[in-house]
Scaffold this active site. Structure first.
Site, PDB file in Angstrom:
ATOM      1  N   PRO A  90       0.841  -1.199   0.000  1.00  0.00           N
ATOM      2  CA  PRO A  90       0.000   0.000   0.000  1.00  0.00           C
ATOM      3  C   PRO A  90       0.878   1.252   0.000  1.00  0.00           C
ATOM      4  O   PRO A  90       1.951   1.275   0.593  1.00  0.00           O
ATOM      5  CB  PRO A  90      -0.795  -0.116   1.307  1.00  0.00           C
ATOM      6  CG  PRO A  90      -0.025  -1.043   2.175  1.00  0.00           C
ATOM      7  CD  PRO A  90       0.806  -1.913   1.285  1.00  0.00           C
ATOM      8  N   VAL A  91       0.396   2.268  -0.684  1.00  0.00           N
ATOM      9  CA  VAL A  91       1.178   3.501  -0.777  1.00  0.00           C
ATOM     10  C   VAL A  91       0.850   4.374   0.413  1.00  0.00           C
ATOM     11  O   VAL A  91      -0.201   5.000   0.476  1.00  0.00           O
ATOM     12  CB  VAL A  91       0.808   4.245  -2.075  1.00  0.00           C
ATOM     13  CG1 VAL A  91       1.534   5.573  -2.165  1.00  0.00           C
ATOM     14  CG2 VAL A  91       1.160   3.384  -3.260  1.00  0.00           C
ATOM     15  N   GLY A  94       5.985   6.345   5.228  1.00  0.00           N
ATOM     16  CA  GLY A  94       6.624   5.601   6.315  1.00  0.00           C
ATOM     17  C   GLY A  94       6.842   4.145   6.005  1.00  0.00           C
ATOM     18  O   GLY A  94       7.494   3.430   6.753  1.00  0.00           O
ATOM     19  N   GLY A  96       8.165   3.194   3.044  1.00  0.00           N
ATOM     20  CA  GLY A  96       9.195   3.110   2.014  1.00  0.00           C
ATOM     21  C   GLY A  96       8.618   2.971   0.617  1.00  0.00           C
ATOM     22  O   GLY A  96       9.228   2.384  -0.279  1.00  0.00           O
ATOM     23  N   SER A  98       8.206   5.172  -1.727  1.00  0.00           N
ATOM     24  CA  SER A  98       8.968   5.822  -2.800  1.00  0.00           C
ATOM     25  C   SER A  98      10.193   4.983  -3.162  1.00  0.00           C
ATOM     26  O   SER A  98      10.498   4.790  -4.342  1.00  0.00           O
ATOM     27  CB  SER A  98       9.383   7.239  -2.393  1.00  0.00           C
ATOM     28  OG  SER A  98      10.261   7.225  -1.290  1.00  0.00           O
ATOM     29  N   ALA A  99      10.877   4.429  -2.168  1.00  0.00           N
ATOM     30  CA  ALA A  99      12.063   3.613  -2.461  1.00  0.00           C
ATOM     31  C   ALA A  99      11.666   2.327  -3.183  1.00  0.00           C
ATOM     32  O   ALA A  99      12.322   1.908  -4.139  1.00  0.00           O
ATOM     33  CB  ALA A  99      12.805   3.282  -1.169  1.00  0.00           C
ATOM     34  N   ALA A 100      10.549   1.716  -2.734  1.00  0.00           N
ATOM     35  CA  ALA A 100      10.091   0.477  -3.381  1.00  0.00           C
ATOM     36  C   ALA A 100       9.775   0.742  -4.850  1.00  0.00           C
ATOM     37  O   ALA A 100      10.146  -0.053  -5.727  1.00  0.00           O
ATOM     38  CB  ALA A 100       8.861  -0.067  -2.654  1.00  0.00           C
ATOM     39  N   ASP A 141      16.390   3.262   2.985  1.00  0.00           N
ATOM     40  CA  ASP A 141      15.156   2.799   2.334  1.00  0.00           C
ATOM     41  C   ASP A 141      15.441   2.038   1.038  1.00  0.00           C
ATOM     42  O   ASP A 141      14.943   0.936   0.830  1.00  0.00           O
ATOM     43  CB  ASP A 141      14.244   3.996   1.980  1.00  0.00           C
ATOM     44  CG  ASP A 141      13.510   4.545   3.188  1.00  0.00           C
ATOM     45  OD1 ASP A 141      13.939   4.270   4.318  1.00  0.00           O
ATOM     46  OD2 ASP A 141      12.503   5.263   2.992  1.00  0.00           O
TER      47      ASP A 141
HETATM   48  O1  PMV Z   1       9.512   8.361   5.430  1.00  0.00           O
HETATM   49  P1  PMV Z   1      10.291   7.258   4.839  1.00  0.00           P
HETATM   50  O2  PMV Z   1       9.625   5.930   4.954  1.00  0.00           O
HETATM   51  O3  PMV Z   1      10.752   7.515   3.457  1.00  0.00           O
HETATM   52  O4  PMV Z   1      11.625   7.063   5.729  1.00  0.00           O
HETATM   53  C1  PMV Z   1      12.621   8.037   5.750  1.00  0.00           C
HETATM   54  C2  PMV Z   1      13.713   7.685   6.701  1.00  0.00           C
HETATM   55  C3  PMV Z   1      14.571   8.884   7.141  1.00  0.00           C
HETATM   56  O5  PMV Z   1      15.529   8.372   8.060  1.00  0.00           O
HETATM   57  C4  PMV Z   1      13.726   9.926   7.850  1.00  0.00           C
HETATM   58  C5  PMV Z   1      15.275   9.552   5.974  1.00  0.00           C
HETATM   59  C6  PMV Z   1      16.404   8.743   5.390  1.00  0.00           C
HETATM   60  O6  PMV Z   1      16.773   9.041   4.255  1.00  0.00           O
HETATM   61  O7  PMV Z   1      16.953   7.855   6.064  1.00  0.00           O
END
Ligand code: PMV
Length: 308
Positions: A90-91, A94, A96, A98-100, A141
């Site tokens: 699910p988008v 928190g 990840g 965007s990284a996924a 991430d």
């Molecule tokens: O918000 P998310 O799930 O993209 O997590 C970011 C994690 C941070 O530590 C806040 C940023 C980072 O680049 O590590």
């Protein structure tokens, strides 16, 4: 047609602190974003990921920038591709997302254009793409999104290879992720911490030192499967995140619900300000109790395991 996937993640220890070279611990959540890429005349995106309303709309600009960064990094002048995004992850902030999606797209482009990228290369392209979403990302991430598993991560502040080690737990353990329903901007959250740290260097220094010690203790406890200790350390980590002002009302409410229902530990996960929290709930029964208590209050939850 090229295909690729990237894992979602949960940060158990050290979000925000990892940006400054302190250690963090994160795990894949077993759900992935999938991408399909096909060569075409122009760039187009069809985003069919499930998730928080408004998320994809508000992130569209950052997504466009991430594509530019990807094409540049890959040395591609021809940017005509159709990108389809979907999958089980699910988008929500928190987790990840965007990284996924960056990893999934980079893999699918490499597949479609026969670039033959290995995991290390995919990871570095995804890191470049993450800059569009996080400004100054640590790289934790995209590393989990690429490799999966439970990892110990330390950014190399000199720009060289980051330290990444797999952590082995005696057996997988249940967690609940609770979504505050508030869409958060990781880039703004990371910038906010940097700004406040500049204004209160001594206070922030003290918090950063505690965060480092916590991650070291947590790794040892995870390796032993000592989840009482891991949970207590997560609670301490949450308090540090409150001190650097990255929690929020809804997140604190979710943490309280988790603790009242027996979670071993609970904390904000990821950038904070909104997005998700994570509760450690060993055993299916405890996981269910915590998850349904959150749902009863109208929150969206994810039941999953780490260390699989
Ligand atoms: O918000 P998310 O799930 O993209 O997590 C970011 C994690 C941070 O530590 C806040 C940023 C980072 O680049 O590590």
């Amino acid at each position: 047609m090229g295909k690729g996937s990237g894992y979602g993640k949960v940060i158990l220890f050290g979000e925000h602190f990892v940006v400054y070279g302190l250690p963090g611990i994160a795990s894949a959540v077993g759900l992935a974003t999938d991408a399909v890429v096909t060569k075409s005349g122009a760039l187009s995106v069809k985003d069919e990921r499930k998730g928080t309303e408004g998320y994809s709309g508000s992130k569209r600009e950052q997504q466009r920038e991430s594509f530019e960064r990807m094409f540049d990094m890959m040395g591609l002048k021809e940017k005509g591709v159709d990108i389809w995004l979907g999958g089980e992850l699910p988008v929500m902030s928190g987790i990840g997302a965007s990284a996924a999606s960056s990893v999934a797209i980079a893999r699918a482009v490499s597949d479609e254009l026969k670039l033959g990228y290995d995991d290390a290369k995919i990871n570095s392209v995804a890191y470049e793409m993450e800059k569009a979403f996080a400004g100054n990302p640590s790289g934790i991430d995209n590393t989990v999104a690429t490799y999966g598993g439970l990892i110990w991560f330390k950014k190399n502040m000199a720009g060289g290879q980051n330290d990444m080690e797999k952590i082995r737990v005696p057996k997988p353990v249940e967690i609940v992720m609770g979504n505050s329903g508030v869409v958060a901007d990781t880039k703004a959250m990371v910038a906010g911490v940097a700004e406040r740290r500049k204004q209160q260097p001594e206070e922030y220094d003290a918090v950063f030192k505690k965060a480092e010690a916590l991650a070291v203790k947590a790794r040892a406890a995870l390796e032993k499967g000592d989840y009482k200790t891991v949970g207590a350390l997560m609670d301490e980590n949450h308090s540090l995140l409150q001190q650097i002002k990255v929690s929020g009302e809804k997140l604190d409410e979710l943490v309280a619900i988790a603790k009242q229902n027996g979670a071993f530990g609970a904390k904000v996960t990821g950038g904070g300000g909104g997005g998700c929290m994570v509760a450690l709930t060993p055993g299916k029964e405890l996981q269910e109790r915590v998850a349904s208590a959150m749902e009863a209050k109208g929150f969206q939850v994810l039941r999953t395991r780490i260390g699989v």
